[in-house]
Each structure stands twice: as structure tokens, then as C-alpha cells.
Design an enzyme around this catalytic site. Sequence first.
Site, PDB file in Angstrom:
ATOM      1  N   ASP A 163      92.839  47.186  47.321  1.00  0.00           N
ATOM      2  CA  ASP A 163      91.506  47.772  47.165  1.00  0.00           C
ATOM      3  C   ASP A 163      90.511  46.953  47.990  1.00  0.00           C
ATOM      4  O   ASP A 163      90.811  45.845  48.415  1.00  0.00           O
ATOM      5  CB  ASP A 163      91.095  47.806  45.684  1.00  0.00           C
ATOM      6  CG  ASP A 163      91.457  46.524  44.966  1.00  0.00           C
ATOM      7  OD1 ASP A 163      91.542  45.476  45.624  1.00  0.00           O
ATOM      8  OD2 ASP A 163      91.657  46.565  43.744  1.00  0.00           O
ATOM      9  N   ASP A 207      88.029  32.912  41.941  1.00  0.00           N
ATOM     10  CA  ASP A 207      89.072  32.054  41.369  1.00  0.00           C
ATOM     11  C   ASP A 207      89.707  31.059  42.343  1.00  0.00           C
ATOM     12  O   ASP A 207      89.763  29.869  42.085  1.00  0.00           O
ATOM     13  CB  ASP A 207      90.137  32.908  40.655  1.00  0.00           C
ATOM     14  CG  ASP A 207      90.620  34.089  41.481  1.00  0.00           C
ATOM     15  OD1 ASP A 207      90.213  34.222  42.657  1.00  0.00           O
ATOM     16  OD2 ASP A 207      91.417  34.900  40.952  1.00  0.00           O
ATOM     17  N   ASP A 236      86.581  45.439  48.162  1.00  0.00           N
ATOM     18  CA  ASP A 236      85.375  45.156  47.379  1.00  0.00           C
ATOM     19  C   ASP A 236      84.259  44.762  48.326  1.00  0.00           C
ATOM     20  O   ASP A 236      84.439  43.911  49.201  1.00  0.00           O
ATOM     21  CB  ASP A 236      85.624  44.009  46.392  1.00  0.00           C
ATOM     22  CG  ASP A 236      86.645  44.411  45.337  1.00  0.00           C
ATOM     23  OD1 ASP A 236      86.559  45.553  44.857  1.00  0.00           O
ATOM     24  OD2 ASP A 236      87.538  43.602  45.029  1.00  0.00           O
TER      25      ASP A 236
HETATM   26  P1  ATP Z   1      94.896  42.396  44.422  1.00  0.00           P
HETATM   27  O1  ATP Z   1      95.598  42.389  45.720  1.00  0.00           O
HETATM   28  O2  ATP Z   1      95.805  42.346  43.264  1.00  0.00           O
HETATM   29  O3  ATP Z   1      93.835  43.472  44.284  1.00  0.00           O
HETATM   30  P2  ATP Z   1      92.630  40.646  44.428  1.00  0.00           P
HETATM   31  O4  ATP Z   1      92.482  39.198  44.805  1.00  0.00           O
HETATM   32  O5  ATP Z   1      91.892  41.631  45.262  1.00  0.00           O
HETATM   33  O6  ATP Z   1      94.164  40.966  44.364  1.00  0.00           O
HETATM   34  P3  ATP Z   1      91.214  41.756  42.222  1.00  0.00           P
HETATM   35  O7  ATP Z   1      91.584  41.729  40.785  1.00  0.00           O
HETATM   36  O8  ATP Z   1      91.132  43.027  42.947  1.00  0.00           O
HETATM   37  O9  ATP Z   1      92.203  40.743  42.927  1.00  0.00           O
HETATM   38  O10 ATP Z   1      89.822  40.983  42.304  1.00  0.00           O
HETATM   39  C1  ATP Z   1      89.028  40.984  43.485  1.00  0.00           C
HETATM   40  C2  ATP Z   1      88.430  39.610  43.682  1.00  0.00           C
HETATM   41  O11 ATP Z   1      87.607  39.259  42.571  1.00  0.00           O
HETATM   42  C3  ATP Z   1      89.428  38.465  43.788  1.00  0.00           C
HETATM   43  O12 ATP Z   1      89.931  38.332  45.090  1.00  0.00           O
HETATM   44  C4  ATP Z   1      88.597  37.283  43.378  1.00  0.00           C
HETATM   45  O13 ATP Z   1      87.786  36.835  44.433  1.00  0.00           O
HETATM   46  C5  ATP Z   1      87.703  37.870  42.301  1.00  0.00           C
HETATM   47  N1  ATP Z   1      88.273  37.706  40.959  1.00  0.00           N
HETATM   48  C6  ATP Z   1      89.068  38.578  40.303  1.00  0.00           C
HETATM   49  N2  ATP Z   1      89.390  38.101  39.083  1.00  0.00           N
HETATM   50  C7  ATP Z   1      88.781  36.908  38.968  1.00  0.00           C
HETATM   51  C8  ATP Z   1      88.717  35.924  37.939  1.00  0.00           C
HETATM   52  N3  ATP Z   1      89.368  36.080  36.805  1.00  0.00           N
HETATM   53  N4  ATP Z   1      87.970  34.809  38.175  1.00  0.00           N
HETATM   54  C9  ATP Z   1      87.294  34.660  39.322  1.00  0.00           C
HETATM   55  N5  ATP Z   1      87.318  35.531  40.327  1.00  0.00           N
HETATM   56  C10 ATP Z   1      88.045  36.644  40.160  1.00  0.00           C
HETATM   57 MG    MG Z   2      91.825  43.625  44.931  1.00  0.00          MG
END
Ligand code: ATP
Ligand code: MG
Length: 445
Positions: free
Chosen positions: A58, A149, A60
Site C-alpha cells: 500500500d 517504528d 501512504d
Molecule cells: P507492509 O508492507 O506490511 O504494508 P508497512 O511498513 O507499510 O508494511 P504498515 O502497517 O502499512 O506497514 O504501516 C505503514 C507505516 O506506518 C510503517 O512503514 C511505519 O512507518 C508506520 N507504522 C506502522 N505501524 C507502526 C507502529 N506500530 N509504530 C510506529 N510506526 C508504525
Molecule cells: Mg504498508
Amino acid sequence: MLRAMQPLIIPRKEHRVSRKKLPPNVLRTLYRLRDNGFTAYLMGGCVRDLLLERTPKDFDIATDARPGQIKRLFRNCRLVGRRFRLAHLHFADGILEVSTFRADALSDESDMERPVPNHHKPRHLKDDSGMVLRDNVFGTPEQDALRRDFTINALAYNIADFSVIDYTTGLADLRDGLIRPIGDPYVRFTEDPVRMLRAVRFAASHDFVIEPAAWETLCTLSSTISRASPARLYEEMLKLFLLGAAGRAFGLLNISGLLAALFPMLSNWLGGNTQRLNIMNANLETLDCRCRMGMPPSPALFFAAFFGPLLAETTLAGRRDGIPGRLTRDAACTDLMKECSETVSIPGKVANQLRNILAMQHSLHSVPPRRPSVIVKRPEFADALAYLHLEGTLGGENQSALEWWDAFLSGKSSSIIAETPADEASAKRRRRRKRRHRAKGTPVK
Ligand code: ATP
Ligand code: MG
């Protein structure tokens, strides 16, 4: 490259993030924010994946536009979230999340949010142990990056000049394959214990290593994972296990102590027993293989593979004591689900599907099965057959059953297995009997 006071800015020609890789709606949204005078970045996991030349799950977008300003710019925008307002842009192919830059729990002084009248609740709130309960203030792009994170998840792509911005050590850690929390791992894992599972997930899915000090802290804090909400933990379990790296993720969960905290019964059963561990690993590897072939398992199939060997052993022990297999398995399954309701809450529907997958194994195993064309119509048939295949990869005694079903489904053996008239007649009789029982109010078994 330019290293300013803090962030590292990598110009377009020195990185691999290409606009050609961005979905048109994402690009258009970034452009519209920029053209209206706002800062607009792609941030988080999508930048990480684009730099690794993987397809992001996805995208953001983070911006300095306030939720109200975003809403005025996009007709397809709905604001969601009660305290921290996020903008959801609705497109035909899904929702794109646009959020205003946020600050983390410790930077209240930089809060740019205007006070809300009659609003007395603190915008940041931690419980006694340091877990963040509320966290919602607007901030600068840098604060937004630093509240994330891991360093590899804090990279930004700036649509103004197509540069990549690194506020921490994200690029170096990405190059070195390191999962490193931003700031003190103890504080960050305490603020949000789910970050421990996220660390395991990224380590497993990207084949990265959790930075040693962070790993040590994770092992120390593993039992605190149960403080996160069971519903959120269930969602994390699916992300952890259904995306093709379940085998590796399981190994990390097991040695860190997270498995013991989340699934005590399963963890006790596994103990240090190599044979049981091998069965679990083989099951998860097979599911990973299915993922690579574009057939990710359903949640129910995953949980069947996860708990199935434990339940099978319990069932066998019950049978030896003369208790019907179905009764022992159901009782054991109920105990497992009860335990899970306090840690990883598996929805009732998934738990039922899991029971059915296991219950159907008996009919799938017998060769030739009775009334196969009735069996194939059951909703869990595909998963039950996949489970039979899982057992097959362990060299179980179900080879002939597998061959039979493969032949049946490919239509080759239709002449041998066509239901006999006697079968059909007896099925009709059973149906009539059931109807009569129901009419009399007798519960049907
Ligand atoms: P994926 O490929 O699974 O989507 P992702 O890193 O994009 O991995 P998401 O859950 O979509 O994970 O979250 C988007 C972003 O939001 C992360 O990359 C991170 O920067 C931030 N984030 C998500 N969850 C947390 C958390 N629990 N604490 C701090 N930052 C977070
Ligand atoms: Mg993501």
C-alpha cells in the site's frame, strides 16, 4: 548528496524510486497537494519497498495539509478517526490514506494543532508501564519520520524534487539488511508491544536481521506482547503468517519467547521436541510454497496447519483411552480457542472453519470416500483437501487418498467413483430421516 543538519537528502539521479512505479492515483494525489502549495511525501513502508524494487502493498501519503484542507482539495475524501483525523481518498481500485504529519508522544511542545474547544483530554497518554494509549498531535515531517517504528520504515519520497529523505539511518540499514528501532528499543517496544511482531515480520519477509541490541530487548520484553489487544494481535498474526515467510517468522517467534506468550499451549506442546518442531516447520514451509505460487492460505487453513498436529496428537491419545476422536478434538479445540480469546482472538467463524477442516479429514482419508460429490460441495472442502496435502508432504499414510481425490477432481476416475445408486438412495433416506427428526423437534446429530 547533501547532509544537512539532520536529514540525508538523496537526489533523484542517485536513487531508484521512479514515478513510473507509482500508481496513477497516488501520483495524481501527490501532484495535486504539491500544486496547491503543500508539502507532500510518500512515507513509510512503500518507500522502503520501492528502494528494494519490491511492489509495495500500500502507499501512504504524508503532508502538511490539515485534514480539512485535504477534504477541500479532494471530492472523493472522507475524514476518518475520532481524535487523529486521517483522510481516506476513495478510488475505484481502493482507498488511499493521506495523513497530516504527526509528532510522537514526547514532543508536545511542538504541537501545531489548534486547541479544540471543550477539549480537556491530553493528546498524549501512556499507561503506568509506558504503553502509549493515545498519541495524536500534528508535527513536522521530521517528527513524523521519527515517531515511526524502524529506521527502514521512516524514509520519505518528496514529490517536490523527487528526492528521497532519510531522517535516521534508514538507507544504511536497508543496505545492511537491519531492522533497527528508532530510538531506545526498550521504550519503543514498551510504547507499542506490537512493534515486536512487526520486527519479526520484516525480518522474516525481507530476510533481514533484527539489530542485536533490539533483539535482546525484544526477547526480554516478549511476554509483554499480551498487553496488546487480542483483535489487533489477530490481524498481525495474519500479516505475519499469510504472506509467504511463515517458516522464518515462526522460528523467530519461537526463540524470542513471543510464541510462548501468544500461544502457551502450543508452545508447551512443542517444547524442545524436534519431531514436533519439524512437523510445524514442514507445514509452514508448504504454506509458504503455496504463497509463492499465488495461492495464499485462508486464515482457517493456516490455523489448521498451526494447531492441527497438536490436535491430532490429543485426538489420538483420546482414542487410545476409548473416547471418540471427534469429542477429544472438539474439546481440545475449545480449550485452544478459549486460550486464544485472551491473546490472539480468532474470530468464531474462522474457529468453526478450522474445526470443519479437521473434522473432514476422516471422510477424505477413506478410499474410496462415501458420497464424494456431497463432500466437494462443503464450504471447507478446498481447505480440507489442502490440509490433506499438507499431511501428504510429511509422508503420511494418505498418499492413496490424495491420488484418489486428484483423479476425482481432474475427472479421470469418474467412472470408478461415480456414486452408486445405492449410495444415492441411502443419502435420500438419511435426508428424509433428518427432516422427520427436525419436524419432531429432535436435535439432529
Ligand atoms: P507492509 O508492507 O506490511 O504494508 P508497512 O511498513 O507499510 O508494511 P504498515 O502497517 O502499512 O506497514 O504501516 C505503514 C507505516 O506506518 C510503517 O512503514 C511505519 O512507518 C508506520 N507504522 C506502522 N505501524 C507502526 C507502529 N506500530 N509504530 C510506529 N510506526 C508504525
Ligand atoms: Mg504498508
